[in-house]
Design an enzyme around this catalytic site. Structure first.
Site, PDB file in Angstrom:
ATOM      1  N   ASP A  55       0.839  -1.195   0.000  1.00 49.75           N
ATOM      2  CA  ASP A  55       0.000   0.000   0.000  1.00 49.75           C
ATOM      3  C   ASP A  55       0.878   1.252   0.000  1.00 49.75           C
ATOM      4  OD1 ASP A  55      -2.186   1.639   0.131  1.00 49.75           O
ATOM      5  OD2 ASP A  55      -2.906   0.941   2.072  1.00 49.75           O
ATOM      6  N   ASP A  56       0.719   2.079  -1.023  1.00 52.20           N
ATOM      7  CA  ASP A  56       1.484   3.336  -1.138  1.00 52.20           C
ATOM      8  C   ASP A  56       2.990   3.092  -1.148  1.00 52.20           C
ATOM      9  OD1 ASP A  56      -0.975   4.547  -1.074  1.00 52.20           O
ATOM     10  OD2 ASP A  56      -0.561   5.836   0.637  1.00 52.20           O
ATOM     11  N   CYS A  83      -6.038   4.105  -4.036  1.00 52.85           N
ATOM     12  CA  CYS A  83      -6.267   2.752  -3.519  1.00 52.85           C
ATOM     13  C   CYS A  83      -7.420   1.952  -4.132  1.00 52.85           C
ATOM     14  CB  CYS A  83      -6.470   2.814  -2.002  1.00 52.85           C
ATOM     15  SG  CYS A  83      -5.084   3.550  -1.100  1.00 52.85           S
ATOM     16  N   ARG A  98      -7.305  -1.530  -6.695  1.00 50.15           N
ATOM     17  CA  ARG A  98      -7.676  -2.846  -6.153  1.00 50.15           C
ATOM     18  C   ARG A  98      -8.778  -3.489  -6.995  1.00 50.15           C
ATOM     19  NH1 ARG A  98      -5.321  -2.866  -0.919  1.00 50.15           N
ATOM     20  NH2 ARG A  98      -4.137  -0.910  -0.881  1.00 50.15           N
ATOM     21  N   LYS A 157      -6.200  -5.203   3.922  1.00 48.38           N
ATOM     22  CA  LYS A 157      -7.007  -4.051   3.501  1.00 48.38           C
ATOM     23  C   LYS A 157      -7.887  -4.412   2.306  1.00 48.38           C
ATOM     24  CE  LYS A 157      -6.399   0.641   1.646  1.00 48.38           C
ATOM     25  NZ  LYS A 157      -5.432   1.722   1.402  1.00 48.38           N
ATOM     26  N   HIS A 170     -11.007  -2.430   1.073  1.00 48.56           N
ATOM     27  CA  HIS A 170     -11.206  -1.121   0.445  1.00 48.56           C
ATOM     28  C   HIS A 170     -11.956  -1.177  -0.881  1.00 48.56           C
ATOM     29  CE1 HIS A 170      -9.443   3.231   0.447  1.00 48.56           C
ATOM     30  NE2 HIS A 170     -10.750   3.172   0.638  1.00 48.56           N
ATOM     31  N   SER A 208      -9.293   1.739   4.327  1.00 53.66           N
ATOM     32  CA  SER A 208      -7.956   2.171   4.717  1.00 53.66           C
ATOM     33  C   SER A 208      -7.880   2.423   6.220  1.00 53.66           C
ATOM     34  CB  SER A 208      -7.589   3.451   3.960  1.00 53.66           C
ATOM     35  OG  SER A 208      -6.270   3.838   4.233  1.00 53.66           O
ATOM     36  N   HIS A 257       1.155   2.418   4.089  1.00 52.68           N
ATOM     37  CA  HIS A 257       0.246   3.562   4.109  1.00 52.68           C
ATOM     38  C   HIS A 257       0.333   4.298   5.447  1.00 52.68           C
ATOM     39  CE1 HIS A 257      -3.534   5.834   3.809  1.00 52.68           C
ATOM     40  NE2 HIS A 257      -3.673   5.429   2.550  1.00 52.68           N
ATOM     41  N   ASP A 296      -0.133  -1.016  -4.911  1.00 49.51           N
ATOM     42  CA  ASP A 296      -1.356  -0.448  -5.477  1.00 49.51           C
ATOM     43  C   ASP A 296      -1.147   0.871  -6.206  1.00 49.51           C
ATOM     44  OD1 ASP A 296      -0.880   1.070  -3.171  1.00 49.51           O
ATOM     45  OD2 ASP A 296      -2.983   1.120  -2.567  1.00 49.51           O
ATOM     46  N   ASN A 297      -0.223   1.676  -5.736  1.00 48.30           N
ATOM     47  CA  ASN A 297       0.056   2.965  -6.364  1.00 48.30           C
ATOM     48  C   ASN A 297       1.362   3.502  -5.810  1.00 48.30           C
ATOM     49  OD1 ASN A 297      -2.611   3.656  -4.328  1.00 48.30           O
ATOM     50  ND2 ASN A 297      -0.699   4.712  -3.873  1.00 48.30           N
ATOM     51  N   LYS A 331       1.948   9.354  -5.765  1.00 49.99           N
ATOM     52  CA  LYS A 331       0.534   9.046  -5.592  1.00 49.99           C
ATOM     53  C   LYS A 331      -0.348  10.206  -6.070  1.00 49.99           C
ATOM     54  CE  LYS A 331      -2.784   7.543  -2.043  1.00 49.99           C
ATOM     55  NZ  LYS A 331      -2.950   7.100  -0.645  1.00 49.99           N
TER      56      LYS A 331
END
Length: 499
Positions: free
Chosen positions: A30-31, A70, A74, A124, A126, A151, A230, A282-283, A303
């Site tokens: 995540d991130d 996010c 996903r 997560k 989301h 999140s 994240h 994810d990003n 991001k």
């Protein structure tokens, strides 16, 4: 005949004739930025287990998510379809969101379950909760779920402990909403979640899931979308204070430790040679958090943007005896995971428009990608403007650019929210092999670049003619009554929702 050909025929035999279909472990950070892992060049990150997967597996240099935030990324990962088709836009889903991943979308879990796969997700989600939990993983093909439905910053965190012994979480996170819950299947186990024990709970749950599946001689699909790295970062005993990189590094190390535990479980249960482990993110990094926000390496911005730093991700594929160690520069995407796993398992593809392609040739033969282009949509896509950028081969053309608050604090003036929406006609075009940083736009008045631009515009027109925007699930709004509360009859809400 080369060894790669033998491996290819071996995998076909495995997928069609063996009584033991391959298992799949999908790890989703995540991130996490392109430059955050040790194996991608970060000098102070401590990621020995991911580095081992990269050293003994296949590391990608040109791997993309479909969105720089996010929820949309996903949705694309699990369905093999751009988020614009499923309606997971603009932005992300919230605790009280009315919408979610539509139930008529087919997830990887729903592709594999008809073949007898056990399916589980930890971490997560989301992709929505909705009325009576209608969008939870257990309604989307997963047998088991342990995690947070959105999140972990989407609830008050000012007084929560993120590092031992009692170091409070950095920042305040979202306020005026319920504290973040830990759910098992459709039941709230804990509210607020205990961050210090969370990773151990996930690791234990995953270990038990793998062990039980092996004992039952049942193939399995484990999806682990971690909360790390994240904001707000957290880590329990065993990772806190153990890295050189501060809170972000400790958070990353805790995730890496869990990767190590999963690999040890695969080895102990004897299925590691029959399991594909795939890792990506994810990003891009949330640069506004500065040293707590991750690193895009040489890539531009992060991001929230459609520059390379927002959507180009680290990715690793590991499968002993099937995937040879190496590095691939072939273009691939999270969209390609569903069709690839379906091919390897011998499953039928969903009868819908898929945007992913099978990347088995890349994995097994280190061959060429079937992906000709990558499409870049912004956080808030619209039919009016369509896609923002296209990558075709080594060239990337930006038709529109815009900064994002997620990528503020960087010296690059193109990254923060002050870099307003701007159309480019002709588009900005970059050679990503010579200039992955997107620093030097190519002159568009030369014959060769004119030819490239014409090809890009053709791809753009063909793609947009095939794109049917689904109803926006985010635009359905929120209802505070949908926020998960372990004591639904309590008052006053949201502060009373604790157990």
């Amino acid at each position: 005949m080369g060894s790669s050909c033998f491996a290819f025929f071996g995998i076909l035999l495995l997928c069609t004739c063996s009584a033991s279909p391959p298992n799949f472990v999908l790890l989703f950070a995540d991130d996490l930025g392109f430059g955050d892992l040790g194996c991608y060049g970060h000098p102070s990150s401590l990621t020995p287990n991911l580095d081992r997967l990269a050293a003994e597996g296949l590391r990608f240099t040109d791997f993309y998510s479909t969105c720089p935030v996010c929820s949309p990324s996903r949705a694309s990962l699990l369905t093999g379809r751009y988020q614009t088709r499923s309606g997971i836009y603009p932005g992300v889903l919230y605790p009280g969101s009315i919408g979610g991943l539509p139930l008529n979308e087919t997830t990887i879990a729903e592709v594999l379950r008809p073949l007898g796969y056990a399916t589980a997700v930890i971490g997560k989600w989301h992709l929505g909760l909705g009325h009576n939990g209608m969008f939870l993983p257990t309604k989307q093909g997963f047998d088991h779920f342990l995690g947070i439905p959105y999140s972990h910053d989407m609830g008050p965190c000012k007084n929560l402990t993120c590092f031992p012994p009692d170091i409070k979480c950095y920042g305040v996170c979202d306020i005026n909403t319920v504290t973040v819950p830990l759910m098992q299947n459709e039941v709230i186990k804990q509210q607020p979640v205990n961050f210090l024990d969370l990773e151990r709970s996930y690791s234990d749950f995953a270990t038990n899931f793998i062990t039980t599946s092996v004992e039952k001689k049942q193939p399995f699909f484990l999806y682990y979308p971690t909360h790390h790295t994240h904001y707000p970062q957290y880590a329990g005993i065993g990772a806190a204070g153990q890295s050189l990189r501060g809170p972000f590094g400790d958070s990353l190390l805790e995730f890496d430790n869990t990767v190590g535990h999963l690999m040890a479980t695969l080895e102990r249960t004897g299925v590691i040679n029959n399991t594909l482990v795939f890792f990506t993110s994810d990003n891009g990094p949330e640069l506004m958090r500065m040293s707590r926000g991750g690193n895009a390496g040489p890539l531009k911005c992060g991001k929230g943007t459609t520059y390379e730093g927002g959507m180009r991700e680290p990715a690793i594929a590991y499968w002993p005896g099937i995937i040879k160690p190496g590095v691939t520069h072939e273009m691939a995407s999270t969209l390609d995971i569903l069709p690839t796993l379906a091919r390897l398992a011998g499953a039928e593809l969903p009868q819908v428009m898929l945007d992913g392609v099978d990347m088995t040739d890349i994995l097994v033969k280190q061959g060429k990608s079937k992906r000709e282009a990558m499409i870049f949509y912004p956080v808030d896509p619209s039919e009016k403007y369509g896609l923002f950028a296209v990558r075709l081969g080594k060239y990337k053309a930006h038709f529109y650019t815009q900064g994002a608050f997620h990528s503020s604090t960087t010296p690059d003036k193109d990254c923060p929210e002050t870099a307003v929406f701007k159309a480019h006609d002709p588009p900005l075009i970059f050679d990503l092999e010579a200039d992955p940083c997107e620093h030097y736009a190519l002159p568009v008045d030369t014959p060769d670049i004119q030819s490239v631009l014409q090809q890009v515009k053709t791809v753009k027109e063909q793609f947009e003619s095939s794109m049917v925007f689904g109803e926006s699930q985010v635009a359905k709004g929120t209802d505070p009554n949908l926020e998960p509360c372990c004591n639904p009859e309590c008052s006053p809400k949201p502060s009373c929702c604790q157990c």
